[in-house]
Scaffold this active site. Structure first.
Site, PDB file in Angstrom:
ATOM      1  N   CYS A 108       0.845  -1.184   0.000  1.00 22.11           N
ATOM      2  CA  CYS A 108       0.000   0.000   0.000  1.00 22.11           C
ATOM      3  C   CYS A 108       0.882   1.235   0.000  1.00 22.11           C
ATOM      4  O   CYS A 108       1.869   1.291   0.743  1.00 22.11           O
ATOM      5  CB  CYS A 108      -0.896  -0.013   1.237  1.00 22.11           C
ATOM      6  SG  CYS A 108      -1.983   1.417   1.384  1.00 22.11           S
ATOM      7  N   HIS A 150      -9.150  -3.669  -2.158  1.00 19.94           N
ATOM      8  CA  HIS A 150      -8.122  -2.964  -1.396  1.00 19.94           C
ATOM      9  C   HIS A 150      -8.473  -1.476  -1.298  1.00 19.94           C
ATOM     10  O   HIS A 150      -8.439  -0.889  -0.208  1.00 19.94           O
ATOM     11  CB  HIS A 150      -6.757  -3.156  -2.076  1.00 19.94           C
ATOM     12  CG  HIS A 150      -5.632  -2.443  -1.402  1.00 19.94           C
ATOM     13  ND1 HIS A 150      -4.652  -3.100  -0.702  1.00 19.94           N
ATOM     14  CD2 HIS A 150      -5.321  -1.123  -1.320  1.00 19.94           C
ATOM     15  CE1 HIS A 150      -3.788  -2.216  -0.219  1.00 19.94           C
ATOM     16  NE2 HIS A 150      -4.173  -1.001  -0.591  1.00 19.94           N
ATOM     17  N   GLU A 151      -8.827  -0.860  -2.425  1.00 20.00           N
ATOM     18  CA  GLU A 151      -9.176   0.565  -2.429  1.00 20.00           C
ATOM     19  C   GLU A 151     -10.494   0.803  -1.687  1.00 20.00           C
ATOM     20  O   GLU A 151     -10.652   1.813  -0.994  1.00 20.00           O
ATOM     21  CB  GLU A 151      -9.247   1.120  -3.856  1.00 20.00           C
ATOM     22  CG  GLU A 151      -7.959   1.015  -4.648  1.00 20.00           C
ATOM     23  CD  GLU A 151      -6.725   1.523  -3.914  1.00 20.00           C
ATOM     24  OE1 GLU A 151      -6.835   2.507  -3.152  1.00 20.00           O
ATOM     25  OE2 GLU A 151      -5.650   0.939  -4.090  1.00 20.00           O
ATOM     26  N   HIS A 154     -10.081   1.295   1.905  1.00 20.91           N
ATOM     27  CA  HIS A 154      -9.670   2.660   2.262  1.00 20.91           C
ATOM     28  C   HIS A 154     -10.869   3.581   2.499  1.00 20.91           C
ATOM     29  O   HIS A 154     -10.862   4.378   3.431  1.00 20.91           O
ATOM     30  CB  HIS A 154      -8.788   3.279   1.172  1.00 20.91           C
ATOM     31  CG  HIS A 154      -7.360   2.873   1.242  1.00 20.91           C
ATOM     32  ND1 HIS A 154      -6.553   3.110   2.338  1.00 20.91           N
ATOM     33  CD2 HIS A 154      -6.565   2.245   0.337  1.00 20.91           C
ATOM     34  CE1 HIS A 154      -5.337   2.653   2.114  1.00 20.91           C
ATOM     35  NE2 HIS A 154      -5.312   2.120   0.898  1.00 20.91           N
TER      36      HIS A 154
END
Length: 195
Positions: A108, A150-151, A154
């Site tokens: 990341c 993954h994003e 966030h």
């Protein structure tokens, strides 16, 4: 304009981001800056919290993975999402995750120099809007789904290290502390938490 990437330790990375509408100020420029920042940092995805904005916005370019992959790798492994995507996601919300969890070594931009094997679902269905605020519901698979998940973490205030065991977390604690303190060198612009 290349923006500084927020480092681990900044509270914005733990905040659940909020939806936006077409009136969000300078959105087109923000999206352009996110693409430029992501490429300057050699990333394949970037979420708004990583540039200090608590909004549900992220960009993904899995196409560059396939473009840079040699033919031998493509032949040895089946990549169902080849040739990948280059896309902006606004106000994304997961409809469902399907398939078996599979492992892949993730890193990341906000947590530099740390990589871990992370299990994620094979596919994800998202409701989202594109940069023109056109609504979509679409299913993504493979590496593309992984980058999206993954994003997506966030914008939900989560990080990839939340998916590792407490023991592994303990083993990387010193490295994480160094990031919080700004005791790390990277070849892209970073914004560290206040010491």
């Amino acid at each position: 304009m290349i923006l500084p990437i927020v480092a681990y330790g900044n509270p914005i990375l733990r905040k659940v981001a909020h939806d936006i509408d077409e009136q969000y100020p300078d959105l087109k420029k923000l999206i352009e800056d996110m693409w430029e920042t992501m490429y300057a940092s050699n990333g394949v995805g970037l979420a708004a919290p990583q540039i200090n904005k608590d909004i549900r916005l992220f960009v993904v370019d899995s196409a560059q993975i396939f473009a840079n992959m040699d033919e031998k790798d493509k032949e040895e492994e089946n990549y169902p999402d080849d040739p990948g995507i280059k896309q902006t996601f606004i106000n994304a919300h997961i409809v469902e995750e399907l398939g078996d969890d599979w492992v892949y070594n993730e890193g990341c931009l906000s947590i530099p120099k740390i990589r871990e094997d992370i299990y994620r679902a094979e596919e994800v269905t998202l409701e989202y809007q594109d940069e023109n605020f056109v609504k979509h519901t679409r299913t993504f698979i493979g590496i593309t789904a992984r980058i999206i998940l993954h994003e997506y973490d966030h914008i939900d205030g989560k990080l990839f290290i939340d998916h590792i065991s407490p023991l592994k977390r303990k083993l990387i604690k010193r490295k994480l502390d160094d990031i919080v303190k700004g005791n790390i060198k990277v070849d892209y612009k970073m914004s560290f938490a206040k010491k």
